[in-house]
Scaffold this motif. Structure first.
Motif, PDB file in Angstrom:
ATOM      1  N   SER A  69     -17.821 -29.127 -57.297  1.00 31.03           N
ATOM      2  CA  SER A  69     -16.489 -28.558 -57.545  1.00 31.03           C
ATOM      3  C   SER A  69     -16.195 -27.400 -56.607  1.00 31.03           C
ATOM      4  O   SER A  69     -15.049 -27.211 -56.182  1.00 31.03           O
ATOM      5  CB  SER A  69     -16.386 -28.080 -58.999  1.00 31.03           C
ATOM      6  OG  SER A  69     -16.461 -29.144 -59.908  1.00 31.03           O
ATOM      7  N   ALA A  70     -17.228 -26.612 -56.292  1.00 29.21           N
ATOM      8  CA  ALA A  70     -17.044 -25.415 -55.466  1.00 29.21           C
ATOM      9  C   ALA A  70     -17.220 -25.671 -53.977  1.00 29.21           C
ATOM     10  O   ALA A  70     -16.895 -24.807 -53.159  1.00 29.21           O
ATOM     11  CB  ALA A  70     -18.028 -24.337 -55.909  1.00 29.21           C
ATOM     12  N   ALA A  71     -17.696 -26.846 -53.602  1.00 27.63           N
ATOM     13  CA  ALA A  71     -18.055 -27.117 -52.207  1.00 27.63           C
ATOM     14  C   ALA A  71     -16.871 -27.028 -51.254  1.00 27.63           C
ATOM     15  O   ALA A  71     -17.037 -26.750 -50.064  1.00 27.63           O
ATOM     16  CB  ALA A  71     -18.705 -28.501 -52.092  1.00 27.63           C
ATOM     17  N   GLY A  72     -15.657 -27.242 -51.758  1.00 30.77           N
ATOM     18  CA  GLY A  72     -14.482 -27.208 -50.892  1.00 30.77           C
ATOM     19  C   GLY A  72     -13.942 -25.818 -50.632  1.00 30.77           C
ATOM     20  O   GLY A  72     -12.992 -25.666 -49.862  1.00 30.77           O
ATOM     21  N   GLY A  73     -14.523 -24.812 -51.263  1.00 28.01           N
ATOM     22  CA  GLY A  73     -14.118 -23.431 -51.021  1.00 28.01           C
ATOM     23  C   GLY A  73     -13.177 -22.830 -52.039  1.00 28.01           C
ATOM     24  O   GLY A  73     -12.871 -21.639 -51.992  1.00 28.01           O
ATOM     25  N   GLU A  74     -12.687 -23.633 -52.985  1.00 27.21           N
ATOM     26  CA  GLU A  74     -11.823 -23.091 -54.021  1.00 27.21           C
ATOM     27  C   GLU A  74     -12.630 -22.235 -54.999  1.00 27.21           C
ATOM     28  O   GLU A  74     -13.811 -22.469 -55.234  1.00 27.21           O
ATOM     29  CB  GLU A  74     -11.128 -24.209 -54.802  1.00 27.21           C
ATOM     30  CG  GLU A  74     -10.064 -24.965 -54.021  1.00 27.21           C
ATOM     31  CD  GLU A  74     -10.603 -26.137 -53.262  1.00 27.21           C
ATOM     32  OE1 GLU A  74      -9.804 -26.908 -52.699  1.00 27.21           O
ATOM     33  OE2 GLU A  74     -11.850 -26.297 -53.206  1.00 27.21           O
ATOM     34  N   HIS A  75     -11.954 -21.258 -55.582  1.00 29.32           N
ATOM     35  CA  HIS A  75     -12.597 -20.445 -56.613  1.00 29.32           C
ATOM     36  C   HIS A  75     -12.799 -21.318 -57.848  1.00 29.32           C
ATOM     37  O   HIS A  75     -11.856 -21.903 -58.376  1.00 29.32           O
ATOM     38  CB  HIS A  75     -11.714 -19.242 -56.948  1.00 29.32           C
ATOM     39  CG  HIS A  75     -12.300 -18.331 -57.985  1.00 29.32           C
ATOM     40  ND1 HIS A  75     -11.541 -17.419 -58.691  1.00 29.32           N
ATOM     41  CD2 HIS A  75     -13.569 -18.181 -58.429  1.00 29.32           C
ATOM     42  CE1 HIS A  75     -12.314 -16.746 -59.522  1.00 29.32           C
ATOM     43  NE2 HIS A  75     -13.550 -17.199 -59.383  1.00 29.32           N
ATOM     44  N   VAL A  76     -14.057 -21.412 -58.302  1.00 30.54           N
ATOM     45  CA  VAL A  76     -14.412 -22.250 -59.440  1.00 30.54           C
ATOM     46  C   VAL A  76     -15.230 -21.438 -60.432  1.00 30.54           C
ATOM     47  O   VAL A  76     -16.127 -20.675 -60.038  1.00 30.54           O
ATOM     48  CB  VAL A  76     -15.220 -23.489 -58.985  1.00 30.54           C
ATOM     49  CG1 VAL A  76     -15.717 -24.278 -60.191  1.00 30.54           C
ATOM     50  CG2 VAL A  76     -14.376 -24.385 -58.097  1.00 30.54           C
ATOM     51  N   VAL A  77     -14.929 -21.601 -61.708  1.00 36.74           N
ATOM     52  CA  VAL A  77     -15.670 -20.926 -62.771  1.00 36.74           C
ATOM     53  C   VAL A  77     -16.174 -21.966 -63.763  1.00 36.74           C
ATOM     54  O   VAL A  77     -15.428 -22.882 -64.153  1.00 36.74           O
ATOM     55  CB  VAL A  77     -14.791 -19.886 -63.497  1.00 36.74           C
ATOM     56  CG1 VAL A  77     -15.534 -19.296 -64.699  1.00 36.74           C
ATOM     57  CG2 VAL A  77     -14.375 -18.771 -62.550  1.00 36.74           C
ATOM     58  N   LEU A  78     -17.434 -21.824 -64.153  1.00 37.50           N
ATOM     59  CA  LEU A  78     -18.053 -22.690 -65.151  1.00 37.50           C
ATOM     60  C   LEU A  78     -18.404 -21.855 -66.373  1.00 37.50           C
ATOM     61  O   LEU A  78     -19.028 -20.796 -66.239  1.00 37.50           O
ATOM     62  CB  LEU A  78     -19.321 -23.332 -64.586  1.00 37.50           C
ATOM     63  CG  LEU A  78     -20.192 -24.115 -65.576  1.00 37.50           C
ATOM     64  CD1 LEU A  78     -19.625 -25.514 -65.789  1.00 37.50           C
ATOM     65  CD2 LEU A  78     -21.639 -24.209 -65.092  1.00 37.50           C
TER      66      LEU A  78
END
Length: 200
Positions: free
Chosen positions: A70-79
């Protein structure tokens, strides 16, 4: 809880929700799920979260894979995730405890290098020495070089996302050696955040 289904299973479970801060959130989540092999865990998704259950290594392998992709594309991601073992109601999915220990997603995730920050809390339920267990977990994080300091109701981990997940898994496993009958660990993990770490 349906007490008729209660048992003494040592199945590990994790209920989690992932939040990509992007208008492409559906594509990001669906892409991460497509890239993740979940065949060694029991899983169920509803409109709020996903639950996966099975052996410790496979539960962490799946949750880490979904977060990394989910985070590999550079978007801010929270789990946001809650891990549990020893719940008296955990029995559905016990068949997955017979799986071998080969992590299906580890090799595919190796090349994904992402810095992450996490705040986690550990709850050794039913333990008379729960603070000793928590102190041991903090010491473990310091030894592994991921400890980022203490906060109200949580401890912080910083570093490569795979090292952060490794510390979380090691902490969860180590806590099981305590006298606690039920271990719960909550974790919030963030990658690609535009906010800088707050310094004490």
């Amino acid at each position: 809880m349906n007490t008729a289904s209660c048992g003494s299973s040592r199945i590990v479970g994790c209920r989690f929700s992932i939040y990509p801060m992007s208008d492409r959130f559906v594509d990001i989540i669906m892409g991460a799920l497509k890239e993740t092999d979940m065949s060694k865990v029991w899983s169920k998704t509803d409109d709020v979260s996903t639950c996966v259950r099975g052996r410790t290594e496979h539960v962490f392998d799946v949750v880490q894979s979904i977060f990394l992709h989910s985070a590999a594309g550079g978007e801010h991601v929270v789990l946001n995730a809650t891990f549990s073992i020893g719940c008296p109601g955990d029995s559905e999915g016990d068949v997955y405890l017979s799986e071998d220990d080969i992590r299906l997603n580890a090799r595919h995730c190796q090349a994904i290098q992402i810095e992450a920050a996490s705040q986690f809390s550990l709850y050794p339920l039913g333990s008379t020495s729960y603070m000793d267990t928590i102190y041991d977990i903090v010491a473990l994080a310091k030894e592994e070089g991921t400890f980022g300091g203490s906060a109200h109701y949580a401890s912080r981990l910083d570093g490569d996302a795979q090292r952060v997940f490794a510390t979380l898994e090691h902490a969860f496993v180590k806590a099981q050696a305590s006298d606690a009958s039920h271990i719960v660990m909550t974790a919030t993990i963030s990658a690609n955040s535009p906010s800088k770490k707050e310094r004490a």
